[in-house]
Design a protein around this motif. Structure first.
Motif: not given
Length: 115
Positions: A23-41
């Motif tokens: 769960a922690k790995a998923v949370e970190r990965s989603l957070d990184r993807a969200r930050k990388g996509l910016g408004t596209g998220w």
């Protein structure tokens, strides 16, 4: 009131620890993807994000730890995320798809952006 522990096996403790790490790995990965996509998220629905989180969790369990550490979710594009979500839905909705083949495809999508 005694000092008794509920009957919890070492296996139960190990499985719970695994689920927490996942769960922690998923949370970190989603957070990184969200930050990388910016408004596209914001284009992704709650269902999209749920499917994305599920497949990332399965990928975490599938990948070798050293390989997992080399995956950079922050570099994914919106198109990458859309493709990963589609693969997750295919796998969840159609049991004729191979879990291993699908997870390898998802890993490959992320690896292409990680170089």
């Amino acid at each position: 009131m005694g000092n008794t522990r509920p009957d919890i096996s070492e296996e139960d403790i190990g499985m719970r620890a695994f689920q927490i790490r996942k769960a922690k790995a998923v949370e970190r990965s989603l957070d990184r993807a969200r930050k990388g996509l910016g408004t596209g998220w914001g284009a992704f629905t709650q269902r999209d994000l749920s499917d994305l989180g599920w497949i990332i969790g399965e990928l975490w369990a599938f990948e070798k730890r050293a390989d997992w550490e080399d995956l950079h979710f922050s570099k994914l594009t919106s198109e990458d995320v859309t493709e990963i979500i589609a693969l997750a839905r295919q796998l969840r909705e159609n049991d004729t798809h191979s879990m291993v083949d699908t997870l390898e495809r998802v890993g490959d999508i992320v690896r292409v952006r990680s170089v």
